[in-house]
Write a protein that holds these residues in place. Sequence first.
Motif, PDB file in Angstrom:
ATOM      1  N   ALA A   5      37.371  34.997  22.981  1.00 58.62           N
ATOM      2  CA  ALA A   5      37.632  36.431  22.976  1.00 58.62           C
ATOM      3  C   ALA A   5      37.168  37.071  24.281  1.00 58.62           C
ATOM      4  CB  ALA A   5      36.955  37.092  21.784  1.00 58.62           C
ATOM      5  N   LEU A   8      39.629  36.312  27.030  1.00 57.70           N
ATOM      6  CA  LEU A   8      40.843  37.091  26.812  1.00 57.70           C
ATOM      7  C   LEU A   8      40.648  38.544  27.220  1.00 57.70           C
ATOM      8  CD1 LEU A   8      43.641  36.419  25.763  1.00 57.70           C
ATOM      9  CD2 LEU A   8      42.883  37.032  23.458  1.00 57.70           C
ATOM     10  N   GLU A   9      39.532  39.138  26.850  1.00 55.08           N
ATOM     11  CA  GLU A   9      39.255  40.531  27.205  1.00 55.08           C
ATOM     12  C   GLU A   9      39.165  40.688  28.718  1.00 55.08           C
ATOM     13  OE1 GLU A   9      39.053  43.279  25.542  1.00 55.08           O
ATOM     14  OE2 GLU A   9      39.254  42.505  23.505  1.00 55.08           O
ATOM     15  N   ASP A  55      50.181  38.630  24.162  1.00 58.20           N
ATOM     16  CA  ASP A  55      50.119  38.762  22.701  1.00 58.20           C
ATOM     17  C   ASP A  55      48.973  39.673  22.280  1.00 58.20           C
ATOM     18  OD1 ASP A  55      52.326  37.170  22.169  1.00 58.20           O
ATOM     19  OD2 ASP A  55      51.152  35.335  22.067  1.00 58.20           O
ATOM     20  N   HIS A  56      47.856  39.553  22.978  1.00 57.36           N
ATOM     21  CA  HIS A  56      46.687  40.380  22.681  1.00 57.36           C
ATOM     22  C   HIS A  56      47.002  41.862  22.914  1.00 57.36           C
ATOM     23  CE1 HIS A  56      42.513  41.699  22.506  1.00 57.36           C
ATOM     24  NE2 HIS A  56      42.642  42.235  23.701  1.00 57.36           N
ATOM     25  N   ASP A  59      49.818  43.227  20.535  1.00 61.99           N
ATOM     26  CA  ASP A  59      49.477  43.247  19.116  1.00 61.99           C
ATOM     27  C   ASP A  59      49.139  44.655  18.653  1.00 61.99           C
ATOM     28  OD1 ASP A  59      48.982  41.503  16.704  1.00 61.99           O
ATOM     29  OD2 ASP A  59      47.038  42.513  16.832  1.00 61.99           O
TER      30      ASP A  59
END
Length: 238
Positions: A5, A8-9, A55-56, A59
């Motif tokens: 996570a 990704l952030e 995708d993140h 979403d």
Amino acid sequence: MSTRARILEVAARLVAESPNGDVSTRAVCDAAQVGAPALYRYFGDKEGLLSAVVDHGFDRYLETKRQRAPQDDPIEDLRKGWDSHVEFALDNPNLYRLMYSPAMRTPPAAALESHEILTRDLRRAAADGKLRLAPEAAAQVVMSANVGVALMLVARPSTFTDRDTSRRVRDSVHATVFTPEVMADSAARAATRTQLPTAAAQLNVLLGRSAESGLSTAEVALMTEWLRRLSTTAENDG
């Protein structure tokens, strides 16, 4: 927050801050304070990381569509769906360019879900007898035009300065996929709104062709600007 996570952030932030939306895996690893093996273990390669970033980001946008209660009129849902798609692109230009980049060999899951939501609404329109194409074919027409307009507004802002271009293209595309009766209703509502911009556009062209308008250069420039504004904005006042 898990290591995945955090990566990704960080990657999402770097993409948003990048001048062109591109980031290196080294920059992501440095900012997330992880080694390259960790990044590759979670995402496989750079393309896998960027796909996960898309995708993140999408979403959050898709969540509003998932929770949306369908209206009685699927046509109105499709109009709003087009507009919200373009608005998201304008609010997240780097993310949007990345989503539809040719470098993304595998379409992100978000793109596929967005297409399925569009197809679902078109199936509702078909069930009401309002579609002149098969829903799957109509979805390809609508999505390609929607994405094309959004990309032009995002990638060529100095050329595509009028955001209402999106609405004009939307209505033209919808005229191709919806039945004439649907578009006749829309045309009737818009008839009075289009009289002033049509007249303004015509007068602006005639003014530019005339060598003997009786106006000074400054007056012609001012009149031209006024007419340009009327021809592009007056139709939205109704």
